[in-house]
Design an enzyme around this catalytic site. Structure first.
Site, mmCIF file in Angstrom:
data_model
loop_
_atom_site.group_PDB
_atom_site.id
_atom_site.type_symbol
_atom_site.label_atom_id
_atom_site.label_comp_id
_atom_site.label_asym_id
_atom_site.label_seq_id
_atom_site.Cartn_x
_atom_site.Cartn_y
_atom_site.Cartn_z
ATOM 1 N N LYS A 52 36.375 -33.185 41.542
ATOM 2 C CA LYS A 52 37.207 -31.993 41.336
ATOM 3 C C LYS A 52 38.222 -31.849 42.479
ATOM 4 O O LYS A 52 39.401 -31.595 42.262
ATOM 5 C CB LYS A 52 36.325 -30.733 41.246
ATOM 6 C CG LYS A 52 35.514 -30.669 39.954
ATOM 7 C CD LYS A 52 34.402 -29.635 40.003
ATOM 8 C CE LYS A 52 33.529 -29.718 38.761
ATOM 9 N NZ LYS A 52 32.326 -28.862 38.812
ATOM 10 N N GLN A 96 29.150 -24.863 42.687
ATOM 11 C CA GLN A 96 28.553 -25.951 41.913
ATOM 12 C C GLN A 96 27.089 -25.652 41.585
ATOM 13 O O GLN A 96 26.299 -25.309 42.462
ATOM 14 C CB GLN A 96 28.674 -27.271 42.699
ATOM 15 C CG GLN A 96 28.209 -28.496 41.945
ATOM 16 C CD GLN A 96 29.088 -28.850 40.741
ATOM 17 O OE1 GLN A 96 30.310 -28.683 40.755
ATOM 18 N NE2 GLN A 96 28.466 -29.320 39.677
ATOM 19 N N ASP A 119 35.795 -21.144 36.694
ATOM 20 C CA ASP A 119 34.781 -21.802 35.864
ATOM 21 C C ASP A 119 34.460 -20.959 34.631
ATOM 22 O O ASP A 119 33.795 -21.428 33.706
ATOM 23 C CB ASP A 119 33.482 -22.005 36.673
ATOM 24 C CG ASP A 119 33.252 -23.465 37.034
ATOM 25 O OD1 ASP A 119 33.817 -24.345 36.355
ATOM 26 O OD2 ASP A 119 32.481 -23.727 37.985
#
Ligand code: NAP
Length: 295
Positions: A52, A96, A119
Protein backbone atom coordinates in the site's frame (compact mmCIF):
# COMPACT_ATOMS: atom_id res chain seq x y z
CA UNK A 1 -13.80 -17.23 -20.77
CA UNK A 2 -12.30 -13.79 -20.27
CA UNK A 3 -9.88 -12.93 -17.52
CA UNK A 4 -10.77 -9.99 -15.27
CA UNK A 5 -7.24 -8.68 -15.33
CA UNK A 6 -6.48 -6.82 -12.10
CA UNK A 7 -2.92 -6.22 -13.21
CA UNK A 8 -3.98 -4.41 -16.37
CA UNK A 9 -6.78 -2.45 -14.68
CA UNK A 10 -4.73 -1.43 -11.67
CA UNK A 11 -1.94 -0.13 -13.93
CA UNK A 12 -4.55 1.93 -15.80
CA UNK A 13 -6.10 3.29 -12.57
CA UNK A 14 -2.69 4.07 -11.10
CA UNK A 15 -1.86 6.13 -14.18
CA UNK A 16 -5.12 8.05 -13.77
CA UNK A 17 -4.41 8.72 -10.08
CA UNK A 18 -0.80 9.72 -10.80
CA UNK A 19 -2.02 12.23 -13.41
CA UNK A 20 -4.45 13.75 -10.89
CA UNK A 21 -1.79 13.98 -8.18
CA UNK A 22 0.61 15.60 -10.68
CA UNK A 23 -2.05 18.18 -11.50
CA UNK A 24 -2.62 18.92 -7.79
CA UNK A 25 1.13 19.37 -7.37
CA UNK A 26 1.34 21.66 -10.40
CA UNK A 27 -1.44 23.83 -8.99
CA UNK A 28 0.30 23.99 -5.61
CA UNK A 29 -2.48 22.02 -3.92
CA UNK A 30 -2.37 19.63 -0.99
CA UNK A 31 -0.63 16.35 -1.86
CA UNK A 32 -2.80 13.43 -0.64
CA UNK A 33 -1.27 11.71 2.38
CA UNK A 34 -2.11 8.16 3.53
CA UNK A 35 -1.12 6.93 6.98
CA UNK A 36 -1.01 3.25 7.91
CA UNK A 37 -0.77 1.87 11.43
CA UNK A 38 0.74 -1.58 11.68
CA UNK A 39 0.80 -3.55 14.92
CA UNK A 40 3.27 -6.42 15.18
CA UNK A 41 5.19 -8.08 12.39
CA UNK A 42 2.94 -10.76 10.95
CA UNK A 43 4.32 -11.60 7.49
CA UNK A 44 1.14 -11.13 5.47
CA UNK A 45 0.19 -7.84 7.16
CA UNK A 46 3.74 -6.54 6.58
CA UNK A 47 3.47 -7.41 2.90
CA UNK A 48 0.03 -5.79 2.46
CA UNK A 49 1.05 -2.57 4.22
CA UNK A 50 4.37 -2.34 2.36
CA UNK A 51 2.53 -2.71 -0.91
CA UNK A 52 0.00 0.00 0.00
CA UNK A 53 2.82 2.41 0.94
CA UNK A 54 4.82 1.61 -2.20
CA UNK A 55 1.83 2.15 -4.48
CA UNK A 56 1.09 5.53 -2.87
CA UNK A 57 4.62 6.66 -3.48
CA UNK A 58 4.49 5.43 -7.09
CA UNK A 59 1.51 7.70 -7.82
CA UNK A 60 3.16 10.67 -6.09
CA UNK A 61 1.16 10.60 -2.85
CA UNK A 62 2.72 10.94 0.58
CA UNK A 63 2.62 7.94 2.87
CA UNK A 64 3.56 7.38 6.50
CA UNK A 65 3.85 4.06 8.29
CA UNK A 66 3.41 4.06 12.07
CA UNK A 67 4.55 0.80 13.67
CA UNK A 68 3.82 -0.66 17.07
CA UNK A 69 5.04 -3.74 18.89
CA UNK A 70 2.34 -6.42 19.42
CA UNK A 71 2.43 -5.50 23.11
CA UNK A 72 1.05 -1.99 22.47
CA UNK A 73 -1.92 -1.21 24.70
CA UNK A 74 -5.30 -0.33 23.29
CA UNK A 75 -5.06 3.13 24.91
CA UNK A 76 -1.71 3.79 23.18
CA UNK A 77 -3.14 2.71 19.85
CA UNK A 78 -6.26 4.86 20.25
CA UNK A 79 -4.04 7.79 21.13
CA UNK A 80 -2.07 7.31 17.89
CA UNK A 81 -5.31 7.20 15.91
CA UNK A 82 -6.42 10.43 17.58
CA UNK A 83 -3.13 12.11 16.69
CA UNK A 84 -3.67 11.26 13.02
CA UNK A 85 -7.26 12.52 13.27
CA UNK A 86 -5.94 15.81 14.61
CA UNK A 87 -3.17 16.24 12.03
CA UNK A 88 -4.47 18.35 9.11
CA UNK A 89 -1.66 17.14 6.84
CA UNK A 90 -2.82 13.51 7.12
CA UNK A 91 -5.81 12.80 4.86
CA UNK A 92 -6.43 9.08 5.15
CA UNK A 93 -5.80 6.50 7.88
CA UNK A 94 -5.83 2.72 7.76
CA UNK A 95 -5.19 0.42 10.69
CA UNK A 96 -4.06 -2.93 9.31
CA UNK A 97 -6.13 -5.86 10.54
CA UNK A 98 -6.02 -8.27 12.28
CA UNK A 99 -5.02 -6.66 15.58
CA UNK A 100 -3.72 -8.59 18.61
CA UNK A 101 -6.47 -10.21 20.73
CA UNK A 102 -6.18 -7.69 23.57
CA UNK A 103 -7.22 -4.83 21.27
CA UNK A 104 -10.86 -4.36 20.29
CA UNK A 105 -10.88 -3.65 16.52
CA UNK A 106 -14.35 -2.07 16.69
CA UNK A 107 -13.15 0.47 19.24
CA UNK A 108 -10.18 1.31 17.01
CA UNK A 109 -12.35 1.68 13.89
CA UNK A 110 -14.83 3.86 15.74
CA UNK A 111 -12.01 6.15 16.89
CA UNK A 112 -10.91 6.90 13.33
CA UNK A 113 -12.44 10.14 12.07
CA UNK A 114 -14.99 8.95 9.43
CA UNK A 115 -13.64 11.66 7.11
CA UNK A 116 -10.21 9.97 7.21
CA UNK A 117 -11.51 6.38 7.19
CA UNK A 118 -10.37 5.52 3.67
CA UNK A 119 -10.84 1.80 4.37
CA UNK A 120 -14.55 2.46 4.88
CA UNK A 121 -14.73 0.41 8.10
CA UNK A 122 -16.24 3.06 10.42
CA UNK A 123 -19.93 2.38 11.24
CA UNK A 124 -20.80 5.84 9.90
CA UNK A 125 -19.30 4.99 6.52
CA UNK A 126 -20.93 1.55 6.48
CA UNK A 127 -24.31 3.12 7.36
CA UNK A 128 -23.98 5.89 4.78
CA UNK A 129 -22.92 3.35 2.13
CA UNK A 130 -26.00 1.23 2.97
CA UNK A 131 -28.23 4.29 2.57
CA UNK A 132 -26.56 5.24 -0.72
CA UNK A 133 -25.14 8.47 0.75
CA UNK A 134 -21.63 9.70 -0.05
CA UNK A 135 -19.26 7.49 1.96
CA UNK A 136 -15.93 5.75 1.89
CA UNK A 137 -16.72 2.28 0.62
CA UNK A 138 -14.69 -0.66 1.87
CA UNK A 139 -11.73 -0.94 -0.48
CA UNK A 140 -12.14 -4.56 -1.64
CA UNK A 141 -15.84 -4.42 -2.59
CA UNK A 142 -15.20 -1.05 -4.23
CA UNK A 143 -12.39 -2.65 -6.25
CA UNK A 144 -14.75 -5.42 -7.36
CA UNK A 145 -17.36 -2.84 -8.50
CA UNK A 146 -14.67 -0.97 -10.43
CA UNK A 147 -13.71 -4.21 -12.16
CA UNK A 148 -17.31 -5.00 -13.14
CA UNK A 149 -17.70 -1.44 -14.44
CA UNK A 150 -14.51 -1.36 -16.48
CA UNK A 151 -15.37 -4.69 -18.13
CA UNK A 152 -18.97 -3.47 -18.79
CA UNK A 153 -20.43 -6.51 -17.06
CA UNK A 154 -24.22 -6.42 -16.92
CA UNK A 155 -25.48 -6.77 -13.34
CA UNK A 156 -29.14 -5.65 -13.36
CA UNK A 157 -31.55 -8.47 -12.61
CA UNK A 158 -28.75 -11.00 -12.10
CA UNK A 159 -28.51 -13.34 -9.16
CA UNK A 160 -25.38 -12.46 -7.19
CA UNK A 161 -24.25 -14.95 -4.58
CA UNK A 162 -21.69 -13.72 -2.06
CA UNK A 163 -19.92 -16.39 -0.02
CA UNK A 164 -18.70 -14.93 3.29
CA UNK A 165 -20.33 -12.22 5.42
CA UNK A 166 -17.34 -10.40 6.91
CA UNK A 167 -17.78 -6.73 7.78
CA UNK A 168 -15.00 -5.73 5.40
CA UNK A 169 -15.80 -7.82 2.33
CA UNK A 170 -18.91 -10.03 2.14
CA UNK A 171 -21.42 -7.81 3.93
CA UNK A 172 -20.61 -4.55 2.09
CA UNK A 173 -20.35 -6.48 -1.18
CA UNK A 174 -23.89 -7.79 -0.73
CA UNK A 175 -25.24 -4.33 0.11
CA UNK A 176 -23.53 -2.75 -2.89
CA UNK A 177 -24.73 -5.37 -5.36
CA UNK A 178 -28.38 -4.86 -4.42
CA UNK A 179 -28.31 -1.04 -4.70
CA UNK A 180 -30.45 0.65 -7.31
CA UNK A 181 -27.52 1.71 -9.48
CA UNK A 182 -24.83 0.30 -11.74
CA UNK A 183 -23.08 -1.96 -10.84
CA UNK A 184 -25.95 -3.27 -8.75
CA UNK A 185 -29.63 -4.05 -9.08
CA UNK A 186 -28.83 -7.70 -8.45
CA UNK A 187 -30.93 -10.13 -6.48
CA UNK A 188 -28.42 -10.94 -3.77
CA UNK A 189 -27.94 -14.02 -1.62
CA UNK A 190 -25.43 -13.61 1.20
CA UNK A 191 -24.09 -16.95 2.44
CA UNK A 192 -21.83 -18.04 5.31
CA UNK A 193 -20.59 -21.06 7.21
CA UNK A 194 -24.08 -21.96 8.49
CA UNK A 195 -25.68 -21.83 5.05
CA UNK A 196 -27.36 -25.06 4.02
CA UNK A 197 -27.20 -26.23 0.39
CA UNK A 198 -24.33 -23.86 -0.35
CA UNK A 199 -23.34 -25.72 -3.52
CA UNK A 200 -26.89 -25.51 -4.85
CA UNK A 201 -27.12 -21.77 -4.10
CA UNK A 202 -23.77 -21.12 -5.78
CA UNK A 203 -24.92 -23.08 -8.84
CA UNK A 204 -27.74 -20.58 -9.33
CA UNK A 205 -25.38 -17.56 -9.30
CA UNK A 206 -24.95 -15.42 -12.39
CA UNK A 207 -22.29 -13.52 -10.42
CA UNK A 208 -20.44 -15.47 -7.75
CA UNK A 209 -18.25 -13.60 -5.25
CA UNK A 210 -16.11 -15.93 -3.16
CA UNK A 211 -14.80 -14.28 0.03
CA UNK A 212 -14.45 -17.00 2.60
CA UNK A 213 -10.70 -17.57 2.95
CA UNK A 214 -10.79 -21.33 2.22
CA UNK A 215 -8.30 -22.08 -0.56
CA UNK A 216 -9.88 -23.64 -3.69
CA UNK A 217 -13.19 -24.22 -1.90
CA UNK A 218 -15.32 -23.31 -4.94
CA UNK A 219 -15.13 -26.15 -7.41
CA UNK A 220 -16.50 -26.50 -10.96
CA UNK A 221 -19.61 -28.42 -9.82
CA UNK A 222 -20.65 -25.37 -7.74
CA UNK A 223 -20.57 -22.96 -10.68
CA UNK A 224 -23.15 -22.32 -13.40
CA UNK A 225 -22.02 -22.36 -17.03
CA UNK A 226 -21.31 -18.74 -18.08
CA UNK A 227 -21.14 -17.31 -14.54
CA UNK A 228 -19.01 -14.29 -13.64
CA UNK A 229 -16.65 -15.48 -10.89
CA UNK A 230 -14.94 -13.03 -8.54
CA UNK A 231 -12.34 -14.59 -6.27
CA UNK A 232 -11.57 -12.38 -3.27
CA UNK A 233 -9.74 -15.10 -1.33
CA UNK A 234 -6.03 -14.63 -0.74
CA UNK A 235 -4.39 -17.26 1.43
CA UNK A 236 -0.80 -18.36 1.89
CA UNK A 237 -0.62 -22.12 1.35
CA UNK A 238 2.66 -23.81 2.40
CA UNK A 239 4.72 -25.00 -0.57
CA UNK A 240 8.22 -26.31 0.11
CA UNK A 241 9.18 -25.99 -3.57
CA UNK A 242 8.91 -22.18 -3.39
CA UNK A 243 11.67 -19.93 -2.09
CA UNK A 244 9.11 -18.07 0.04
CA UNK A 245 7.80 -21.39 1.39
CA UNK A 246 4.23 -20.64 0.26
CA UNK A 247 1.98 -19.99 -2.71
CA UNK A 248 -0.98 -17.59 -2.81
CA UNK A 249 -4.32 -19.28 -3.40
CA UNK A 250 -7.79 -17.94 -3.90
CA UNK A 251 -11.10 -19.41 -2.81
CA UNK A 252 -11.82 -20.72 -6.31
CA UNK A 253 -10.28 -23.77 -7.95
CA UNK A 254 -9.25 -21.69 -10.92
CA UNK A 255 -8.20 -24.40 -13.39
CA UNK A 256 -11.51 -26.22 -13.33
CA UNK A 257 -13.82 -23.22 -12.79
CA UNK A 258 -12.29 -20.95 -15.47
CA UNK A 259 -13.51 -22.96 -18.49
CA UNK A 260 -17.11 -22.72 -17.21
CA UNK A 261 -17.04 -18.97 -16.48
CA UNK A 262 -17.75 -16.04 -18.77
CA UNK A 263 -15.39 -13.85 -16.70
CA UNK A 264 -13.09 -14.81 -13.84
CA UNK A 265 -10.46 -13.11 -11.66
CA UNK A 266 -7.06 -14.79 -11.23
CA UNK A 267 -5.25 -15.04 -7.88
CA UNK A 268 -2.85 -13.33 -7.65
CA UNK A 269 -3.40 -10.56 -10.21
CA UNK A 270 -7.10 -9.99 -9.58
CA UNK A 271 -9.06 -8.38 -6.77
CA UNK A 272 -6.03 -7.75 -4.51
CA UNK A 273 -4.53 -5.17 -6.86
CA UNK A 274 -7.92 -3.47 -7.22
CA UNK A 275 -8.19 -3.16 -3.44
CA UNK A 276 -5.01 -1.08 -3.30
CA UNK A 277 -6.31 1.15 -6.12
CA UNK A 278 -9.55 1.76 -4.19
CA UNK A 279 -7.55 2.78 -1.17
CA UNK A 280 -5.60 5.32 -3.22
CA UNK A 281 -8.80 6.59 -4.89
CA UNK A 282 -10.31 7.08 -1.43
CA UNK A 283 -7.20 8.91 -0.21
CA UNK A 284 -7.45 11.23 -3.20
CA UNK A 285 -11.12 11.87 -2.35
CA UNK A 286 -10.16 12.53 1.28
CA UNK A 287 -7.53 15.09 0.28
CA UNK A 288 -10.11 16.78 -1.95
CA UNK A 289 -12.81 16.63 0.75
CA UNK A 290 -15.10 14.98 -1.78
CA UNK A 291 -17.00 12.80 0.70
CA UNK A 292 -16.96 15.00 3.83
CA UNK A 293 -16.39 18.73 3.61
CA UNK A 294 -14.25 18.87 6.73
CA UNK A 295 -11.74 16.31 8.00
P1 NAP B 1 -13.33 -13.61 7.42
O1 NAP B 1 -13.54 -12.39 8.23
O2 NAP B 1 -12.60 -14.76 7.97
O3 NAP B 1 -14.76 -14.10 6.94
C1 NAP B 1 -14.93 -15.30 6.24
C2 NAP B 1 -16.39 -15.49 5.96
O4 NAP B 1 -16.52 -16.71 5.21
C3 NAP B 1 -17.27 -15.65 7.21
O5 NAP B 1 -18.47 -14.96 7.04
C4 NAP B 1 -17.51 -17.16 7.29
O6 NAP B 1 -18.77 -17.51 7.83
C5 NAP B 1 -17.47 -17.54 5.83
N1 NAP B 1 -17.10 -18.93 5.67
C6 NAP B 1 -16.01 -19.57 6.19
N2 NAP B 1 -16.02 -20.87 5.83
C7 NAP B 1 -17.12 -21.05 5.09
C8 NAP B 1 -17.68 -22.18 4.44
N3 NAP B 1 -17.09 -23.38 4.50
N4 NAP B 1 -18.82 -22.02 3.76
C9 NAP B 1 -19.42 -20.80 3.68
N5 NAP B 1 -18.94 -19.71 4.27
C10 NAP B 1 -17.80 -19.83 4.97
O7 NAP B 1 -12.59 -13.29 6.04
P2 NAP B 1 -12.44 -11.93 5.17
O8 NAP B 1 -11.64 -10.94 5.92
O9 NAP B 1 -13.76 -11.55 4.58
O10 NAP B 1 -11.53 -12.51 4.01
C11 NAP B 1 -11.95 -13.55 3.17
C12 NAP B 1 -10.83 -13.87 2.21
O11 NAP B 1 -10.60 -12.73 1.39
C13 NAP B 1 -9.49 -14.19 2.86
O12 NAP B 1 -8.82 -15.15 2.09
C14 NAP B 1 -8.76 -12.87 2.81
O13 NAP B 1 -7.35 -13.02 2.81
C15 NAP B 1 -9.24 -12.35 1.51
N6 NAP B 1 -9.17 -10.89 1.37
C16 NAP B 1 -8.60 -10.44 0.24
C17 NAP B 1 -8.54 -9.10 0.04
C18 NAP B 1 -7.93 -8.62 -1.23
O14 NAP B 1 -7.62 -7.45 -1.32
N7 NAP B 1 -7.78 -9.50 -2.20
C19 NAP B 1 -9.05 -8.19 0.97
C20 NAP B 1 -9.66 -8.70 2.11
C21 NAP B 1 -9.73 -10.06 2.29
P3 NAP B 1 -19.20 -17.20 9.36
O15 NAP B 1 -19.52 -15.73 9.38
O16 NAP B 1 -20.39 -18.05 9.56
O17 NAP B 1 -18.02 -17.54 10.20
Amino acid sequence: MQLLDGKFLSAQIKQEIAAEVAQIRQQGGKIPHLVAILVGNKGSSETYVASKMKNCEEVGMHSTLIRFEPTVTEAELLDAVQQVNDNPDMDGLIVQLPLPDHINPDRVMETINPAKDVDGFHPINIGRMAKGLPAYVSATPQGVLEMLKRYNIETAGKHCVVVGRSQIVGLPMSILMQRNTYPGNCTVTLTHSRTQNLAEICQSADILVAALGRPEFITADMVKEGAVVIDVGLERVPDASKKSGFVLKGDVKFDEVAPKSSFITPVPGGVGLMTICSLMQNTLKAARREVYEKP
